[in-house]
Design an enzyme around this catalytic site. Structure first.
Site, PDB file in Angstrom:
ATOM      1  CD  GLU A   1      34.477  68.053  19.231  1.00 21.11           C
ATOM      2  OE1 GLU A   1      34.619  67.636  20.377  1.00 21.11           O
ATOM      3  OE2 GLU A   1      35.431  68.478  18.550  1.00 21.11           O
TER       4      GLU A   1
ATOM      5  CG  HIS B   1      21.186  40.100  21.855  1.00 22.90           C
ATOM      6  ND1 HIS B   1      20.494  38.917  21.936  1.00 22.90           N
ATOM      7  CD2 HIS B   1      21.974  39.990  20.758  1.00 22.90           C
ATOM      8  CE1 HIS B   1      20.858  38.112  20.940  1.00 22.90           C
ATOM      9  NE2 HIS B   1      21.755  38.750  20.212  1.00 22.90           N
TER      10      HIS B   1
ATOM     11  CE  LYS C   1      38.704  71.618  25.741  1.00 24.15           C
ATOM     12  NZ  LYS C   1      39.808  71.666  24.794  1.00 24.15           N
TER      13      LYS C   1
END
Ligand code: PA5
Length: 434
Positions: free
Chosen positions: A285, A306, A420
């Site tokens: 951010e 893995h 938002k």
């Protein structure tokens, strides 16, 4: 002090190039420390570490003691910067299974309001049904949708269980000192509140009540943590390439300039996963803007060797890694001998698990460096409450310096705000029609 080892990056960048950055790094550090750069109204995190408990910290300790004595479960409601820090520290210090065997006296800590999953919500409410619990609502703006939905539901659950007055003593709000819906609601309902200082951004807020209350409830010594952060504030102010902050910030920028656009921040501790998540938000951010930024990824070793191992070893060469190391714990495990030796493991009998872990680290390091992946090692020493405080402040400082070298404002997040706003519009929130 945290030691940054950059000896495994020289295949990709050259020492003279690093030394040539001295002026640039010094200037980024000075810009941050003097408060003369972009976003300088959000530098309050630099003043959070303290040696002695403040009045607010004492109040947090008192609230935590009450919650520990009257609750089986403590639910922390929040998202992003209002949630990742405390979860990161709890899991790093107490492991991903920290809730097993806990109850009143040392309550379980669960997190809510960090997503919109109905399954997760149902699971949590089922778990709370026959438990004594308290909640902390954490939201700086006080208007974020995910925590607001969880708050409404859990608050009503508390009121049904304990009555309106009883519930009051089990709800804690951590928010802006003056504005926002949560501040207003807490004042009106008479909940105990703690403050997120307006000049501290969400992802830099772990050393405010955002982190301190949940951590104190989980049994972390928050004054040890604050002292660790203070150690960091004092030690890492050094203005030279001896400073590990300079080494990390400069090297990652040089690597970025040479085409390494992705950083994997990883450790051999499973409890580190959420700490990686906190780091991911901090750097992602802060740096991901203006079309720039290193993409932050986190991995757990050896498990992810893995799954991601092939990609790291032989995929596109646009990656570098930062491996975080800790000292082995005092309690060791020694591999036993089996007379049948059907698994062929007797060559390790008598060796500690940590010995094997160390070899896995060295083997991985050599393989990745051979494969053209530069590796920075961050040796943090003994893992303790104090060390975690040091790590938080150290990485916040690295982030600020690194972002200024990159040439972006580390302290805003216009992209998050856009999501938002779009969500409010799509949900039909009054005021967001257009
Ligand atoms: O770092 C940030 O600013 C964000 O991640 C916020 O912390 C997150 O969106 C939650 O916001 P708020 O605390 O206002 O509910």
């Amino acid at each position: 002090m945290i030691k940054v080892d950059i000896s495994n990056v020289w295949g990709q960048i050259a020492l003279p190039d690093l030394l040539a950055m001295e002026q640039e790094v010094a200037s980024a550090h000075a810009t941050l420390a003097d408060g003369t750069g972009a976003g300088n109204d959000f530098l309050g995190w630099q003043n959070l570490p303290v040696r002695e408990a403040t009045e607010e910290i004492t109040r947090i300790q008192r609230a935590a003691a009450k919650i520990r004595s009257d609750s089986d479960v403590f639910v922390v409601i929040g998202i992003g910067g209002s949630y990742l820090g405390p979860r990161a520290a709890i899991e790093l210090l107490q492991g991903p299974n920290h809730n097993i065997g806990k109850g009143k006296g040392n309550p379980q800590v669960f997190f809510a309001g960090n997503g919109l999953s109905t399954r997760h919500f149902n699971e949590l409410t089922r778990l709370l049904e026959d438990k004594d619990f308290s909640i902390a609502i954490i939201s700086k703006s006080g208007t974020t949708t995910e925590p607001a939905i969880a708050t409404r539901a859990l608050r009503w659950m508390l009121e049904r269980k304990y009555g309106t007055d009883g519930a009051k003593g089990r709800i804690y709000a951590i928010t802006d000192p003056c504005k926002g819906a949560l501040r207003q609601m807490a004042t009106e309902e008479g909940w105990e509140t703690f403050v997120i200082p307006p000049n501290v951004g969400g992802r830099f807020s772990v050393l405010t009540p955002v982190g301190l209350l949940p951590l104190a409830v989980a049994g972390v010594n928050i004054m040890d943590m604050m002292n660790g952060a203070m150690d960091a504030k004092e030690s890492y102010d050094l203005r030279s390439f001896e400073n590990p902050v300079w080494q990390y910030a400069a090297v990652r920028n040089l690597l970025y300039r040479s085409g390494k656009a992705m950083e994997i921040f990883e450790s051999f501790e499973p409890g580190f996963k959420m700490f990686g998540g906190w780091w991911q938000q901090l750097f992602g951010e802060s740096e991901g803007k203006d079309g720039k930024g290193i993409f932050p990824v986190t991995a757990e070793l050896t498990a992810d060797l893995h799954s991601l191992g092939q990609m790291i070893q032989q995929g596109e060469r646009n990656i570098f890694e930062t491996m975080v190391r800790f000292d082995a714990p005092a309690q060791t495990y020694t591999i036993g001998s089996d007379w049948k030796n059907l698994d062929g493991l007797n060559y390790l009998a008598g060796k500690t698990l940590d010995f094997v872990d160390e070899k896995a680290y060295l083997g991985t390091l050599a393989a990745h460096v051979d494969g053209g992946v530069p590796v920075i090692t961050m040796d943090c020493g003994e893992l303790s409450d104090r060390k975690v405080g040091e790590m938080f402040y150290f990485l916040e400082l690295c982030c600020g310096v690194s972002a200024y070298i990159l040439g972006v404002n580390p302290f805003n997040q216009p992209g998050v705000e856009l999501y938002k706003r779009n969500m409010f519009h799509l949900l039909g929130k009054p005021g967001y029609e257009n």
